[in-house]
Design a protein around this motif. Sequence first.
Motif, PDB file in Angstrom:
ATOM      1  N   SER A  40       0.915  -7.084   1.644  1.00 32.65           N
ATOM      2  CA  SER A  40       1.681  -5.926   2.092  1.00 32.65           C
ATOM      3  C   SER A  40       3.174  -6.173   2.207  1.00 32.65           C
ATOM      4  O   SER A  40       3.940  -5.239   2.389  1.00 32.65           O
ATOM      5  CB  SER A  40       1.137  -5.420   3.440  1.00 32.65           C
ATOM      6  OG  SER A  40       1.436  -6.327   4.474  1.00 32.65           O
ATOM      7  N   ILE A  41       3.606  -7.444   2.139  1.00 33.10           N
ATOM      8  CA  ILE A  41       5.035  -7.689   2.266  1.00 33.10           C
ATOM      9  C   ILE A  41       5.726  -7.726   0.924  1.00 33.10           C
ATOM     10  O   ILE A  41       5.179  -7.848  -0.099  1.00 33.10           O
ATOM     11  CB  ILE A  41       5.334  -8.994   3.032  1.00 33.10           C
ATOM     12  CG1 ILE A  41       4.621 -10.196   2.385  1.00 33.10           C
ATOM     13  CG2 ILE A  41       4.975  -8.854   4.458  1.00 33.10           C
ATOM     14  CD1 ILE A  41       5.076 -11.518   2.944  1.00 33.10           C
ATOM     15  N   TRP A  83       2.561  -9.201  13.058  1.00 36.89           N
ATOM     16  CA  TRP A  83       2.740  -9.231  11.615  1.00 36.89           C
ATOM     17  C   TRP A  83       3.515  -7.991  11.208  1.00 36.89           C
ATOM     18  O   TRP A  83       3.102  -6.871  11.511  1.00 36.89           O
ATOM     19  CB  TRP A  83       1.383  -9.274  10.909  1.00 36.89           C
ATOM     20  CG  TRP A  83       1.462  -9.249   9.427  1.00 36.89           C
ATOM     21  CD1 TRP A  83       1.081  -8.226   8.600  1.00 36.89           C
ATOM     22  CD2 TRP A  83       1.930 -10.286   8.567  1.00 36.89           C
ATOM     23  NE1 TRP A  83       1.295  -8.568   7.299  1.00 36.89           N
ATOM     24  CE2 TRP A  83       1.812  -9.827   7.242  1.00 36.89           C
ATOM     25  CE3 TRP A  83       2.455 -11.556   8.792  1.00 36.89           C
ATOM     26  CZ2 TRP A  83       2.196 -10.593   6.153  1.00 36.89           C
ATOM     27  CZ3 TRP A  83       2.827 -12.315   7.705  1.00 36.89           C
ATOM     28  CH2 TRP A  83       2.690 -11.836   6.408  1.00 36.89           C
ATOM     29  N   GLU A  84       4.651  -8.213  10.565  1.00 34.10           N
ATOM     30  CA  GLU A  84       5.479  -7.097  10.110  1.00 34.10           C
ATOM     31  C   GLU A  84       5.810  -6.134  11.261  1.00 34.10           C
ATOM     32  O   GLU A  84       5.720  -4.919  11.106  1.00 34.10           O
ATOM     33  CB  GLU A  84       4.794  -6.347   8.967  1.00 34.10           C
ATOM     34  CG  GLU A  84       4.614  -7.189   7.713  1.00 34.10           C
ATOM     35  CD  GLU A  84       5.938  -7.567   7.079  1.00 34.10           C
ATOM     36  OE1 GLU A  84       6.711  -6.668   6.747  1.00 34.10           O
ATOM     37  OE2 GLU A  84       6.185  -8.781   6.937  1.00 34.10           O
ATOM     38  N   ASN A  85       6.146  -6.692  12.409  1.00 32.60           N
ATOM     39  CA  ASN A  85       6.516  -5.940  13.611  1.00 32.60           C
ATOM     40  C   ASN A  85       5.380  -5.096  14.192  1.00 32.60           C
ATOM     41  O   ASN A  85       5.622  -4.142  14.928  1.00 32.60           O
ATOM     42  CB  ASN A  85       7.748  -5.062  13.360  1.00 32.60           C
ATOM     43  CG  ASN A  85       8.973  -5.895  13.087  1.00 32.60           C
ATOM     44  OD1 ASN A  85       9.174  -6.929  13.707  1.00 32.60           O
ATOM     45  ND2 ASN A  85       9.784  -5.463  12.137  1.00 32.60           N
ATOM     46  N   ASP A  86       4.153  -5.419  13.851  1.00 32.13           N
ATOM     47  CA  ASP A  86       2.977  -4.760  14.421  1.00 32.13           C
ATOM     48  C   ASP A  86       2.159  -5.781  15.190  1.00 32.13           C
ATOM     49  O   ASP A  86       2.050  -6.940  14.782  1.00 32.13           O
ATOM     50  CB  ASP A  86       2.089  -4.154  13.326  1.00 32.13           C
ATOM     51  CG  ASP A  86       2.671  -2.894  12.721  1.00 32.13           C
ATOM     52  OD1 ASP A  86       3.277  -2.097  13.465  1.00 32.13           O
ATOM     53  OD2 ASP A  86       2.525  -2.701  11.506  1.00 32.13           O
TER      54      ASP A  86
END
Length: 158
Positions: free
Chosen positions: A157-158, A49-52
Amino acid sequence: LTGKWLEEYAYAQIKQVLNLEEKFIGIGLVLQKDKVKQTDNDFDVMFMWENDLFIVGCKTSHFVYDEERKKPVSKLTDYIYKLDALRKDFGIFPKAYIFTLSNLPLPKDAKDKNTFQQQEQIQDRLKFHNITLLTHQTRVIENQEKFETWLENLNKSI
């Protein structure tokens, strides 16, 4: 109730709320190392998610009955150590969580000194290993968050 149902629930909720494609989320994944035949290196839910990378261990209860003591004892500390050890195979950046349905009594609510010390140790170990405990309760200790609130906050968060 025990078994894989909590993993299935967490997987379905995460996938739905974050609108993840199948390629970004997995359930019941096993890490197999070269030349090691039998390992207990399984991951309940993992997702990007979101590069994590997020790793979520699911436990319907963190208590087991201790025959010697004739009472339930928490195995949460063992789960924290295992998750932290396994997370290191993916570098230093994965975000780690333990999702449990068991209540976590506050140290001030403990009736005996051993329970009080055990709860303080759990809180300290969660902080030290940078693991968040996800529960059905509202926040009662540091490094704990309600599962649904955590998921909603990720989505925002996005």
